[in-house]
Each structure stands twice: as structure tokens, then as C-alpha cells.
Design a protein around this motif. Sequence first.
Motif, mmCIF file in Angstrom:
data_model
loop_
_atom_site.group_PDB
_atom_site.id
_atom_site.type_symbol
_atom_site.label_atom_id
_atom_site.label_comp_id
_atom_site.label_asym_id
_atom_site.label_seq_id
_atom_site.Cartn_x
_atom_site.Cartn_y
_atom_site.Cartn_z
ATOM 1 N N VAL A 82 0.820 -1.206 0.000
ATOM 2 C CA VAL A 82 0.000 0.000 0.000
ATOM 3 C C VAL A 82 0.856 1.259 0.000
ATOM 4 C CG1 VAL A 82 -1.915 -1.167 1.142
ATOM 5 C CG2 VAL A 82 -0.189 0.000 2.523
ATOM 6 N N ALA A 83 2.138 1.133 0.269
ATOM 7 C CA ALA A 83 3.043 2.280 0.290
ATOM 8 C C ALA A 83 4.471 1.752 0.317
ATOM 9 C CB ALA A 83 2.777 3.169 1.513
ATOM 10 N N ALA A 84 5.402 2.665 0.326
ATOM 11 C CA ALA A 84 6.806 2.335 0.539
ATOM 12 C C ALA A 84 7.340 3.291 1.592
ATOM 13 C CB ALA A 84 7.608 2.453 -0.752
ATOM 14 N N GLY A 85 8.360 2.860 2.310
ATOM 15 C CA GLY A 85 8.978 3.696 3.330
ATOM 16 C C GLY A 85 10.476 3.687 3.179
ATOM 17 N N ASP A 86 11.080 4.861 3.277
ATOM 18 C CA ASP A 86 12.526 4.993 3.131
ATOM 19 C C ASP A 86 13.187 5.302 4.457
ATOM 20 O OD1 ASP A 86 12.264 4.589 0.432
ATOM 21 O OD2 ASP A 86 13.123 6.518 -0.178
ATOM 22 N N ALA A 87 14.354 4.707 4.659
ATOM 23 C CA ALA A 87 15.235 5.058 5.761
ATOM 24 C C ALA A 87 16.520 5.604 5.159
ATOM 25 C CB ALA A 87 15.534 3.845 6.643
ATOM 26 N N VAL A 88 17.015 6.714 5.715
ATOM 27 C CA VAL A 88 18.215 7.354 5.193
ATOM 28 C C VAL A 88 19.270 7.424 6.281
ATOM 29 C CG1 VAL A 88 16.933 8.696 3.482
ATOM 30 C CG2 VAL A 88 17.355 9.670 5.755
ATOM 31 N N LEU A 89 20.530 7.528 5.838
ATOM 32 C CA LEU A 89 21.639 7.582 6.783
ATOM 33 C C LEU A 89 21.883 9.027 7.195
ATOM 34 C CD1 LEU A 89 23.715 5.830 8.228
ATOM 35 C CD2 LEU A 89 25.275 6.235 6.311
ATOM 36 N N THR A 90 21.854 9.285 8.499
ATOM 37 C CA THR A 90 22.105 10.609 9.061
ATOM 38 C C THR A 90 23.350 10.543 9.940
ATOM 39 O OG1 THR A 90 20.846 10.270 11.108
ATOM 40 C CG2 THR A 90 19.590 10.903 9.131
ATOM 41 N N PRO A 91 23.848 11.689 10.412
ATOM 42 C CA PRO A 91 25.005 11.648 11.318
ATOM 43 C C PRO A 91 24.754 10.806 12.568
ATOM 44 C CG PRO A 91 24.678 13.873 10.490
ATOM 45 C CD PRO A 91 23.504 13.070 10.015
ATOM 46 N N ASP A 92 23.487 10.611 12.920
ATOM 47 C CA ASP A 92 23.155 9.817 14.102
ATOM 48 C C ASP A 92 22.808 8.367 13.762
ATOM 49 O OD1 ASP A 92 23.479 11.999 15.849
ATOM 50 O OD2 ASP A 92 21.468 12.713 15.370
ATOM 51 N N GLY A 93 22.991 7.988 12.502
ATOM 52 C CA GLY A 93 22.665 6.619 12.094
ATOM 53 C C GLY A 93 21.462 6.592 11.173
ATOM 54 N N TRP A 94 20.938 5.399 10.946
ATOM 55 C CA TRP A 94 19.802 5.232 10.050
ATOM 56 C C TRP A 94 18.538 5.789 10.692
ATOM 57 C CZ3 TRP A 94 20.206 4.089 5.086
ATOM 58 C CH2 TRP A 94 21.390 3.467 4.649
ATOM 59 N N SER A 95 17.786 6.567 9.899
ATOM 60 C CA SER A 95 16.597 7.233 10.408
ATOM 61 C C SER A 95 15.477 7.165 9.380
ATOM 62 C CB SER A 95 16.920 8.700 10.727
ATOM 63 O OG SER A 95 15.774 9.396 11.157
ATOM 64 N N PHE A 96 14.251 6.985 9.847
ATOM 65 C CA PHE A 96 13.097 6.991 8.949
ATOM 66 C C PHE A 96 12.999 8.339 8.236
ATOM 67 C CE2 PHE A 96 8.603 8.185 8.344
ATOM 68 C CZ PHE A 96 8.269 7.259 7.364
ATOM 69 N N SER A 97 12.713 8.286 6.931
ATOM 70 C CA SER A 97 12.587 9.505 6.128
ATOM 71 C C SER A 97 11.127 9.831 5.829
ATOM 72 C CB SER A 97 13.370 9.363 4.817
ATOM 73 O OG SER A 97 13.133 10.464 3.966
ATOM 74 N N HIS A 98 10.436 8.960 5.064
ATOM 75 C CA HIS A 98 9.057 9.250 4.702
ATOM 76 C C HIS A 98 8.391 8.020 4.112
ATOM 77 C CE1 HIS A 98 11.302 9.675 0.951
ATOM 78 N NE2 HIS A 98 10.171 9.598 0.278
ATOM 79 N N PHE A 99 7.056 8.039 4.112
ATOM 80 C CA PHE A 99 6.245 7.078 3.385
ATOM 81 C C PHE A 99 5.790 7.733 2.078
ATOM 82 C CE2 PHE A 99 5.196 5.685 7.845
ATOM 83 C CZ PHE A 99 5.797 4.434 7.765
#
Length: 201
Positions: A82-99
Motif C-alpha cells: 500500500v506504500a513504501a517507506g525509506d530510511a536514510v543515513l544521518t550523522p546519528d545513524g539510520w533514520s526513517f525519512s518518509h512514506f
Amino acid sequence: MLLPSPAPAPALRSVLAALGSPTAVSEARTPALRSHQGPLSPELPLPVHVWDVREPAAPPAPAPRTRLTAWRFLIRGTERAVAAGDAVLTPDGWSFSHFFEGPYLAATERALAQAESLPGTYQPRLISVPDLYMLTLWLHGDTAADGADGVPDPSDLLIPLAPAPPGIASHRPYRVADLLPVLTLRLAPAAPLFGSTAPAA
């Protein structure tokens, strides 16, 4: 057959946490996700690489290098994604970005189904070519490779997702060696008219 590379555990946890957050789901610009009734689960992690075909590869690499920008999970309901979700790498580690949802969601599922029917075994990835507004499923032949690294091998397959740029057939498997020259030509700077752009004296 497809053998996906495992996503980093923190990337998966960040998407699971977002799915468990009523605020994150309700604020997502994804009507199908917001209206879905029943359990949701992130499945089939796909590393998303950006590929600038104008950037020459360092010898002896056969193709321009790719750069990992995200891990994408298909958010599956009872019957379909029903959707997709992205996780991106930040200075604090992997973080949820958006659906998100949209045409590339259905196109990704279709391309993955196509890939399953092909002979051979591949590691699925995604390649974005931003200057062409193009997203393609990358079928990497080295299934033991780290999904975050590597360059497209000439024998790897690319399946452009719909909508694809004009003149490039979507949902048709191309060998990298065959599609790379087309992309390079598309991104080549236009030659000046009459050989010069200098104003007349």
C-alpha cells in the motif's frame, strides 16, 4: 530468483517505529496507507542508489559508480503493498525519512515479479538517475555482495520502471552494457550551434 540483501537493522527498526506511530502514519501523504485497516509490515528491503552516468568510473570499473542514498521497504497490507517507506543515513545513524505511494510503487512490484521469472539469480536493488527522472530495478549478479556497495556490472540487468523517459521502454530488461550508452548520450551536454556560442563582433 531474487536474493535480497539484508537491510541494516537500525534502518528496519526506524521504519517499524514509524509504522507504529499514529502521527507518522496520519501525516503521511499516502491515502492508501492512512485508510488501510489491518496489520502492515515492511518487506523486501531494496537499497536505493543514485547513479550519475556522466561521472566517469575509476579504472578498471566498467561503469559509473553508484552512491547509496536510502533503504526502501515495501509496506505490505493483507494483499498488496500500500506504500513504501525509506530510511536514510544521518550523522546519528539510520533514520526513517518518509512514506510514499504513486506509480513507482506498482511499477516496482511489477518489475520484481518480472525479475522472479527470469533465468538466473539476482540481488535486487534500485537505481535512480535524477537528471532523467528515471528509476530502474537493478538486478545485480553477485548475490553475495553488500547491497550498499558496488557498481553495475556490464552483464547486470536493468528494468526501467514506468513511467520511463521517452525512448526507453519501461518493464523491459536491458543489460547494463546496452542501456549505459543510451543514458550517457541522453545526459551529454548539447553541442553549440555552428560550433560556437560567442557573439558576433
